[in-house]
Design an enzyme around this catalytic site. Structure first.
Site, PDB file in Angstrom:
ATOM      1  N   GLY A  46      30.734  -1.474  53.696  1.00 52.69           N
ATOM      2  CA  GLY A  46      31.739  -2.485  53.994  1.00 52.69           C
ATOM      3  C   GLY A  46      32.604  -2.724  52.770  1.00 52.69           C
ATOM      4  CD  GLN A  51      34.114  -5.908  48.255  1.00 55.58           C
ATOM      5  OE1 GLN A  51      34.112  -5.734  49.460  1.00 55.58           O
ATOM      6  NE2 GLN A  51      33.140  -5.475  47.465  1.00 55.58           N
ATOM      7  CB  CYS A  93      28.184  -6.621  46.389  1.00 57.28           C
ATOM      8  SG  CYS A  93      29.932  -7.040  46.555  1.00 57.28           S
ATOM      9  CG  LEU A  94      30.970  -1.017  47.237  1.00 61.38           C
ATOM     10  CD1 LEU A  94      32.104  -0.480  48.104  1.00 61.38           C
ATOM     11  CD2 LEU A  94      30.199   0.119  46.598  1.00 61.38           C
ATOM     12  CG  HIS A 135      28.104  -8.553  51.919  1.00 59.53           C
ATOM     13  ND1 HIS A 135      27.054  -8.463  51.017  1.00 59.53           N
ATOM     14  CD2 HIS A 135      29.221  -8.145  51.244  1.00 59.53           C
ATOM     15  CE1 HIS A 135      27.535  -8.026  49.854  1.00 59.53           C
ATOM     16  NE2 HIS A 135      28.842  -7.827  49.964  1.00 59.53           N
ATOM     17  CD  GLU A 136      32.044  -6.286  53.301  1.00 59.02           C
ATOM     18  OE1 GLU A 136      32.990  -6.612  52.570  1.00 59.02           O
ATOM     19  OE2 GLU A 136      31.052  -5.663  52.885  1.00 59.02           O
ATOM     20  CG  HIS A 139      33.415  -9.821  49.749  1.00 65.33           C
ATOM     21  ND1 HIS A 139      33.327  -9.996  48.388  1.00 65.33           N
ATOM     22  CD2 HIS A 139      32.501  -8.874  50.058  1.00 65.33           C
ATOM     23  CE1 HIS A 139      32.402  -9.179  47.898  1.00 65.33           C
ATOM     24  NE2 HIS A 139      31.880  -8.486  48.893  1.00 65.33           N
TER      25      HIS A 139
HETATM   26 ZN    ZN Z   1      30.366  -7.127  48.767  1.00 63.85          ZN
END
Ligand code: ZN
Length: 170
Positions: A46, A51, A93-94, A135-136, A139
């Site tokens: 995701g 991000q 998480c990236l 999660h997204e 963000h």
């Molecule tokens: Zn993330």
């Protein structure tokens, strides 16, 4: 196609509440395509627009590596309208590289969103896809998953707290 630069904590764009998408144009379509390419290349399941430094309510998700029937989801202006059950899976998480931790989430969510043509849809997600949606969407509200963990110190975040990551605000 272009790979976008993934922002890492503590980049301030990750803490901002993202603005709703109002223009459903070619630029939005291009951004969604580039975000998907960036997610697959990372690799990740995701990626949310903040991000990659763009504070808009857009996210791409593809959990098909683990959930066989999943595929690419492009969610514009997504919101969770119903949730039930409990799940606690390890998340990464990236934007927070090298850390993983179990996070309490809802097991199933109902998400209302728009597609790239401004059409509204509702999906019911479970499994990894449900967790990725939560999660997204976090963000888009400026929330990173460590903020969902009550006691970071019990979960291997000591180095983060002492080192390059400062404690996250509530
Ligand atoms: Zn993330």
């Amino acid at each position: 196609m272009a790979l976008l630069k993934i922002r890492h904590y503590p980049d301030p764009v990750l803490k901002k509440v993202a603005a709703p998408v109002t223009e459903f144009d070619d630029a939005l379509r291009q951004l969604a395509n580039d975000m998907a390419e960036t997610m697959y290349a990372a690799p990740g399941v995701g990626l949310a627009a903040p991000q990659v430094g763009i504070s808009k309510r857009l996210t791409v998700i593809d959990c098909s590596a683990r959930d066989e029937d999943a595929q690419l989801l492009v969610l514009v202006n997504p919101e969770i309208i119903d949730q039930e059950g409990e799940a606690c899976e390890e998340e990464g998480c990236l934007s927070v590289p090298e850390y993983y931790a179990k996070v309490n989430r809802s097991a199933r969510v109902k998400v209302r969103f728009q597609d790239l043509d401004e059409q509204s849809h509702i999906i019911e997600a479970q499994g990894l896809t449900a967790i990725a949606c939560q999660h997204e969407i976090d963000h888009l509200d400026g929330i990173l998953y460590p903020q969902r963990i009550r006691d970071l110190r019990n979960l291997g975040f000591e180095d983060a707290l002492a080192g390059q990551m400062t404690p996250m605000p509530d």
